[in-house]
Design an enzyme around this catalytic site. Sequence first.
Site, PDB file in Angstrom:
ATOM      1  N   CYS A   1      32.113  18.523 -30.967  1.00 23.93           N
ATOM      2  CA  CYS A   1      33.097  18.218 -29.828  1.00 23.93           C
ATOM      3  C   CYS A   1      32.235  18.366 -28.611  1.00 23.93           C
ATOM      4  O   CYS A   1      31.620  19.147 -28.190  1.00 23.93           O
ATOM      5  CB  CYS A   1      34.121  19.567 -30.127  1.00 23.93           C
ATOM      6  SG  CYS A   1      35.212  19.553 -28.605  1.00 23.93           S
TER       7      CYS A   1
ATOM      8  N   CYS B   1      33.782  19.988 -25.498  1.00 24.59           N
ATOM      9  CA  CYS B   1      33.622  21.659 -25.629  1.00 24.59           C
ATOM     10  C   CYS B   1      32.202  21.853 -25.569  1.00 24.59           C
ATOM     11  O   CYS B   1      32.054  22.869 -24.723  1.00 24.59           O
ATOM     12  CB  CYS B   1      34.052  22.013 -27.087  1.00 24.59           C
ATOM     13  SG  CYS B   1      35.488  21.627 -27.803  1.00 24.59           S
ATOM     14  N   ASP B   2      31.102  21.142 -26.115  1.00 20.33           N
ATOM     15  CA  ASP B   2      29.745  21.665 -25.973  1.00 20.33           C
ATOM     16  C   ASP B   2      28.885  20.775 -25.239  1.00 20.33           C
ATOM     17  O   ASP B   2      27.782  21.246 -24.933  1.00 20.33           O
ATOM     18  CB  ASP B   2      29.220  21.779 -27.359  1.00 20.33           C
ATOM     19  CG  ASP B   2      29.973  22.623 -28.251  1.00 20.33           C
ATOM     20  OD1 ASP B   2      30.433  23.725 -27.900  1.00 20.33           O
ATOM     21  OD2 ASP B   2      30.110  22.836 -29.541  1.00 20.33           O
TER      22      ASP B   2
END
Length: 333
Positions: free
Chosen positions: A150, A153-154
Amino acid sequence: MELNLDITQEPKVKLEEEVLYDTLIIGGGPAGLNTALYAKRKGMKVGIITERLGGQVMDTSMVENYLGYESMTGEGLVNKFISHVQNLQVPILKEVRVEKLSKEGELHKVHLNNGEVYQSRTLVLATGSKPRKLGIPGEQEFSGKGVAYCAICDGPFFEGLDVVIAGGGNTAVESALDLAKIATKVDLVHRSQFRADQVLVDQLKNYDNIHIHLDTQMEEILGEAMVTGIKVLDKNTGEQRIMNTNGIFVEIGYLPNSDAFQDYVEVNDRKEIIVDGYGRTNVKGVFAAGDITTIPYKQIITSAGDGAKVALAVNDYLNTHAKIEAPQQVVAK
């Protein structure tokens, strides 16, 4: 400070086969847990059935985009969700798998792999999804150690570093465009030609630090403690080479965990459960929430919000339909 909750402990209240629930939630991730929270606060008799409590968030190393928490491990955030729900005395049956769903009149029955059967006036399907994997050596070994699924997200963890994006669809190209703003270099690697919309592909040329490698097969992820590179095969020339990188984002799509429900509710060609704006499926009294559905933008916060919305929709449904009574024989296997 994170809450150290032992999610392996047995809940104080247990799910009972003899009870007719107002709603049973299948799935224990952010969507399922927040559905339970809102449903319980509305006065419903509610229970959760889940194969893995916490869902996919448990695999997330750090979460920095959930409102109210500047930085927290995925496990830490999930523990707070679970603690909140457990404090409301919601029964949670975990580490079981749903084999099938069935109907008896207006009642919905949930058949588990251990032979138990539970019944409810309504169901909320919230089993989420799992990322598609490359299936190559090193992928599992370095998951969370440079391999991520992701970019939203990261991605911030790789600011100023070199990254590889695996994939050629819209998600992969959008991830490359986002990461190009913070990474030193972005290598976009795909085994064939682009499947992304041309309008997105055209934007790649606006970034000098994005390098495109089409017809290039990823064969192995390399590293020591962390990812250091990937071995790739140029399918046009047959040449193998090593590409050095600090991180790999696998952006080749997600697989909804909908196998047990596809004969019960309508799904699309990606096996996502089709829902309307209220989370209603094509089956009366059956709702779905979170990543398993057709809603866009699969994120922790959107899944949690979707659970709240669906719980309110379930409450409206129960308030506007005649109360369903349990048959005399409540447990049928």
